[in-house]
Each structure stands twice: as structure tokens, then as C-alpha cells.
Scaffold this motif. Structure first.
Motif, PDB file in Angstrom:
ATOM      1  N   ARG A  82       1.390   9.567  21.784  1.00 13.42           N
ATOM      2  CA  ARG A  82       2.764  10.055  21.931  1.00 13.42           C
ATOM      3  C   ARG A  82       3.113  10.884  20.694  1.00 13.42           C
ATOM      4  NH1 ARG A  82       5.453   8.138  25.979  1.00 13.42           N
ATOM      5  NH2 ARG A  82       7.505   8.439  24.990  1.00 13.42           N
ATOM      6  N   VAL A  83       2.919  12.193  20.831  1.00 17.10           N
ATOM      7  CA  VAL A  83       3.101  13.122  19.716  1.00 17.10           C
ATOM      8  C   VAL A  83       4.408  13.876  19.886  1.00 17.10           C
ATOM      9  CG1 VAL A  83       2.159  15.149  18.536  1.00 17.10           C
ATOM     10  CG2 VAL A  83       0.607  13.386  19.437  1.00 17.10           C
ATOM     11  N   VAL A  84       5.192  13.913  18.821  1.00 21.99           N
ATOM     12  CA  VAL A  84       6.407  14.721  18.758  1.00 21.99           C
ATOM     13  C   VAL A  84       6.132  15.842  17.763  1.00 21.99           C
ATOM     14  CG1 VAL A  84       8.846  14.755  18.078  1.00 21.99           C
ATOM     15  CG2 VAL A  84       7.910  12.798  19.348  1.00 21.99           C
ATOM     16  N   ALA A  85       6.598  17.062  18.068  1.00 22.35           N
ATOM     17  CA  ALA A  85       6.281  18.185  17.190  1.00 22.35           C
ATOM     18  C   ALA A  85       7.431  19.170  17.092  1.00 22.35           C
ATOM     19  CB  ALA A  85       5.028  18.903  17.693  1.00 22.35           C
ATOM     20  N   GLN A  86       7.565  19.783  15.923  1.00 22.64           N
ATOM     21  CA  GLN A  86       8.490  20.899  15.763  1.00 22.64           C
ATOM     22  C   GLN A  86       8.044  22.009  16.706  1.00 22.64           C
ATOM     23  OE1 GLN A  86       8.219  24.144  14.375  1.00 22.64           O
ATOM     24  NE2 GLN A  86      10.418  24.522  14.208  1.00 22.64           N
ATOM     25  N   SER A  87       8.965  22.828  17.171  1.00 22.71           N
ATOM     26  CA  SER A  87       8.672  23.761  18.260  1.00 22.71           C
ATOM     27  C   SER A  87       7.471  24.664  17.981  1.00 22.71           C
ATOM     28  CB  SER A  87       9.908  24.607  18.586  1.00 22.71           C
ATOM     29  OG  SER A  87      10.439  25.212  17.425  1.00 22.71           O
ATOM     30  N   GLY A  88       7.362  25.186  16.757  1.00 21.38           N
ATOM     31  CA  GLY A  88       6.221  26.040  16.433  1.00 21.38           C
ATOM     32  C   GLY A  88       4.918  25.279  16.457  1.00 21.38           C
ATOM     33  N   ALA A  89       4.931  24.060  15.916  1.00 23.03           N
ATOM     34  CA  ALA A  89       3.732  23.224  15.931  1.00 23.03           C
ATOM     35  C   ALA A  89       3.395  22.797  17.353  1.00 23.03           C
ATOM     36  CB  ALA A  89       3.945  21.995  15.042  1.00 23.03           C
ATOM     37  N   ALA A  90       4.424  22.474  18.139  1.00 24.67           N
ATOM     38  CA  ALA A  90       4.207  22.088  19.536  1.00 24.67           C
ATOM     39  C   ALA A  90       3.564  23.227  20.310  1.00 24.67           C
ATOM     40  CB  ALA A  90       5.536  21.698  20.180  1.00 24.67           C
ATOM     41  N   ALA A  91       4.017  24.462  20.047  1.00 22.26           N
ATOM     42  CA  ALA A  91       3.472  25.630  20.736  1.00 22.26           C
ATOM     43  C   ALA A  91       2.004  25.833  20.401  1.00 22.26           C
ATOM     44  CB  ALA A  91       4.277  26.868  20.372  1.00 22.26           C
ATOM     45  N   ALA A  92       1.656  25.665  19.123  1.00 25.79           N
ATOM     46  CA  ALA A  92       0.257  25.817  18.717  1.00 25.79           C
ATOM     47  C   ALA A  92      -0.613  24.735  19.346  1.00 25.79           C
ATOM     48  CB  ALA A  92       0.153  25.779  17.195  1.00 25.79           C
ATOM     49  N   ALA A 132       7.785  15.326  23.033  1.00 27.81           N
ATOM     50  CA  ALA A 132       9.107  15.820  22.651  1.00 27.81           C
ATOM     51  C   ALA A 132       8.964  16.905  21.597  1.00 27.81           C
ATOM     52  CB  ALA A 132       9.984  14.688  22.122  1.00 27.81           C
ATOM     53  N   VAL A 133       9.994  17.748  21.511  1.00 25.13           N
ATOM     54  CA  VAL A 133      10.007  18.819  20.522  1.00 25.13           C
ATOM     55  C   VAL A 133      11.360  18.855  19.816  1.00 25.13           C
ATOM     56  CG1 VAL A 133       8.362  20.230  21.813  1.00 25.13           C
ATOM     57  CG2 VAL A 133      10.814  20.564  22.178  1.00 25.13           C
ATOM     58  N   PHE A 134      11.368  19.475  18.640  1.00 25.46           N
ATOM     59  CA  PHE A 134      12.611  19.775  17.936  1.00 25.46           C
ATOM     60  C   PHE A 134      12.452  21.141  17.287  1.00 25.46           C
ATOM     61  CE2 PHE A 134       9.834  17.572  15.025  1.00 25.46           C
ATOM     62  CZ  PHE A 134      10.006  18.175  13.791  1.00 25.46           C
ATOM     63  N   GLY A 135      13.577  21.758  16.970  1.00 20.81           N
ATOM     64  CA  GLY A 135      13.535  23.144  16.537  1.00 20.81           C
ATOM     65  C   GLY A 135      13.755  24.055  17.738  1.00 20.81           C
ATOM     66  N   PRO A 136      13.864  25.374  17.518  1.00 15.51           N
ATOM     67  CA  PRO A 136      14.231  26.295  18.603  1.00 15.51           C
ATOM     68  C   PRO A 136      13.289  26.217  19.803  1.00 15.51           C
ATOM     69  CG  PRO A 136      14.329  27.396  16.475  1.00 15.51           C
ATOM     70  CD  PRO A 136      13.688  26.067  16.237  1.00 15.51           C
ATOM     71  N   HIS A 137      13.829  25.846  20.944  1.00 17.92           N
ATOM     72  CA  HIS A 137      13.003  25.802  22.157  1.00 17.92           C
ATOM     73  C   HIS A 137      13.788  26.163  23.422  1.00 17.92           C
ATOM     74  CE1 HIS A 137      14.632  21.686  21.742  1.00 17.92           C
ATOM     75  NE2 HIS A 137      14.643  21.658  23.062  1.00 17.92           N
ATOM     76  N   ARG A 138      15.113  26.160  23.345  1.00 18.70           N
ATOM     77  CA  ARG A 138      15.909  26.492  24.528  1.00 18.70           C
ATOM     78  C   ARG A 138      17.005  27.495  24.136  1.00 18.70           C
ATOM     79  NH1 ARG A 138      16.088  23.756  29.199  1.00 18.70           N
ATOM     80  NH2 ARG A 138      15.220  21.882  28.231  1.00 18.70           N
TER      81      ARG A 138
END
Length: 345
Positions: free
Chosen positions: A66-76, A86-92
Motif C-alpha cells: 500500500r504505497v502513497v505517493a506525491q503526484s510527481g512520484a506517483a506518475a513516475a 493514494a496521491v497528494f499534490g497536484p492531480h485534479r
């Protein structure tokens, strides 16, 4: 890339959070310098370790799921095959669409714990029972978009992995995310991953060829606010530095403005004509000043590239994956191909 500019842009009590403990914890940094994952079994069972770019050694009894990542890290991570919960940072975006900063992440399938600077829902984060949080770092040892007042509480919920984004070569940052994704169970040999790497390499070579053929084509990268124009300082931006290494003639200040912690030379709009270029790449992020807004600034309107209409987007918050930067470099080459290199006289 850091946000525009970064300076422009209450934790829950510990007793509440201690009831939601992370699997495993962190140990002091080991003597071994390089960050390297353990070799998890095919089933994902057995110990999992990782030493991040802070020198922080993470040791867990099993591979994080269960990994949560900042939006840029999640995208990579997404491009390498990892699916965060889950994500945080600009995504919507305001209209509900997907923010480009989150890349290909399907925002309908992940939870949101914050969408703007300073927004990080600690209670929701804890309720997700995360095994790991992954984030980029522009400033040394500082997780991007994790509010400073929440850092200690976030660390109590689950271990965190930081990936340094400034001061490192672009390919190295991408490779770090690739290795982390593999350690988290993604297949590094998957066809989409291999194809993205080929595409990245080809796009880089195409830019190198263009740069060699057109050495007089001057390119400047900027972002703007109502009060100032910010000119990118090449050494502090991994993407711009990489393009310079490929041979592009990039306009860069001799030194950044100290108050910004690097990254930029800050010019008042009255002095926005300090540098000129044949082409200007303008920060395309949602929070940045738009080209049509800049048009009202007299000094901007007089710049050679502006007069020539040679203004193109700079994807300042592109995710650090082969796919992400392949697309960026392909677009950049297409824009430079159609640009004149005799605009600056």
C-alpha cells in the motif's frame, strides 16, 4: 522542477496516530553508500530494504503493497508499473480533469489526500493504512508537498522514501524511480517499460542531432508571476541541464537569485529584457502565469522570441520516467524544428 516559485506557492495528535502503526520502521543509515533494494522473492514475501537519497535506511518485514505517493512520484512509479493507493499534490484540475503533473495515473482509482500546496489530510492518510510513502525532494532532505508541521506525524504512520530531484542528472533520477518500482514488485522488463526507454533514448539523440545542426538557435526557459519574470538557472533543473548536455544553446543566468534557493534569476518586469532568445519555453503548470497574461507586460512584448511568436510550453513538473520525458523531448524537437534561429540580431 520546483514549483513557481516555491515561496509563492494542524497535525493530528500523536496519541491518535500511534494506533495506526506502520509495518516495520526505520533504522539509522547504514555505512553502505549506494541506495539499493533487497531482492524480494517473486511472491513478495520476505524482508524488504531500501536506502533512500537522504541516506535513510528502511527495513520492512515484507515488500510494501500500500504505497502513497506525491503526484510527481506517483506518475513516475505508474509508468514503471506501480499502482499507488493514494496521491497528494497536484492531480485534479478545477474542472475535475486530471492535472498533467500526475501523468498517466488514473485519478478515479486512487484516493486523494491533498491537491494543493499545504494540503495533506493526515487523518485520511492514516486511515489508508499505508506501508510506504514515496516523494521527490527539491531541497535536501525535504519531502515535496509534505507540510513541515506534519513531517513527524507522517513518519509515525509509515516509512518514507525520498528521491532527490535537484543536483542529479535526469537519467539517474529516472533510473532511481525504475529501481524503486522494481523493488516494489513491478516488472522492469515489461514491454511498455522497455519501449519507453527506447523512445527516451531516441528522443534524446534526435535533440542532440538538432542541436549540432543548429548551434545558433538560442532557447530560454521562464516562468512568470504578476510581479516578476523568473529565468531558469540551468544547473538546478535536471531536464534543462540534460538538454544543455545534448548541445542545445540554452540561455542561463550566471547565478540564481539567492532568495529563491537556486533554480531562478528573478527579474522585475521592467528588467525582463535582460536576456534574449530565439525561442522561449514558458512554464505550462496550472499555477503559472499564462502567455496571454504576460502579453500585457511591455518588456515581454518587445522580446525577440515573443515578437516572432516562438513561444512553446515547458513541462516543468514532468514526471521522472522514460515515457514522460520521451514525450517532452519529442514535443520540444518538433517545436524547435519549426523555429527560426535568426530572431536574435
Amino acid at each position: 522542477m520546483a514549483t513557481v516559485p516555491r515561496r509563492i506557492l494542524a497535525a493530528v495528535g500523536a496519541a491518535t496516530l500511534l494506533g495506526v502503526s506502520a509495518c516495520g520502521g526505520t533504522a539509522p543509515p547504514s555505512a553502505a553508500a549506494p541506495s539499493a533494494p533487497s531482492a524480494p522473492s517473486a511472491s513478495g514475501q520476505g524482508p524488504w530494504t531500501w536506502t533512500d537519497d537522504r541516506g535513510k535506511h528502511i527495513s520492512l518485514p515484507a515488500r510494501p503493497r500500500r504505497v502513497v505517493a506525491q503526484s510527481g512520484a506517483a506518475a513516475a512509479l505508474w509508468d514503471f508499473g506501480v499502482r499507488p493507493v493514494a496521491v497528494f499534490g497536484p492531480h485534479r484540475l478545477k474542472g475535475g480533469g486530471r492535472d498533467p503533473e500526475v501523468g498517466e495515473v488514473d485519478i478515479s482509482t486512487v484516493e486523494s489526500i491533498g491537491n494543493v500546496w499545504g494540503e495533506f489530510n493526515i487523518e485520511k492518510y492514516a486511515s489508508l493504512r499505508p506501508d510506504l510513502l514515496v516523494d521527490g525532494m527539491y531541497q535536501k532532505d525535504t519531502l515535496w508537498y509534505v507540510p513541515e508541521e506534519s513531517v513527524k506525524v507522517v513518519d509515525q504512520i509509515a516509512p518514507t522514501v525520498g528521491v532527490q530531484l535537484s543536483g542529479k542528472p535526469l537519467p539517474e533520477i529516472i533510473e532511481t524511480y525504475g529501481r524503486l518500482a522494481a523493488a516494489l514488485g513491478a516488472d522492469p522488463e515489461a514491454a511498455p517499460v522497455a519501449e519507453a526507454k527506447k523512445r527516451f533514448d531516441a528522443a534524446g539523440e534526435a535533440l542532440r542531432t538538432l542541436a549540432a545542426a543548429r548551434p545558433d538557435l538560442k532557447v530560454m526557459i521562464v516562468t512568470g508571476t504578476p510581479d516578476n519574470l523568473y529565468v531558469a538557472y540551468l544547473p538546478d533543473h535536471p531536464d534543462i541541464k540534460y538538454w544543455g548536455e545534448l548541445g542545445l544553446n540554452i540561455v542561463s543566468p550566471d547565478r540564481p537569485t539567492e532568495s529563491e534557493g537556486g533554480f531562478w534569476e528573478v527579474l522585475s518586469w521592467e528588467n525582463a529584457d535582460k536576456y534574449d532568445a530565439d525561442v522561449i519555453l514558458v512554464d505550462a503548470r496550472a499555477q503559472s502565469m499564462k502567455v496571454d497574461e504576460m502579453a500585457g507586460k511591455p518588456t515581454w512584448a518587445k522580446l525577440p522570441a515573443v515578437k516572432a511568436g516562438q513561444l512553446y510550453p515547458w513541462h516543468a513538473a514532468e514526471r521522472y520516467s522514460h515515457l514522460g520525458y520521451a514525450k517532452v523531448m519529442e514535443e520540444l524537437k518538433a517545436n524547435l524544428d519549426k523555429s527560426r534561429d535568426d530572431v536574435v540580431r
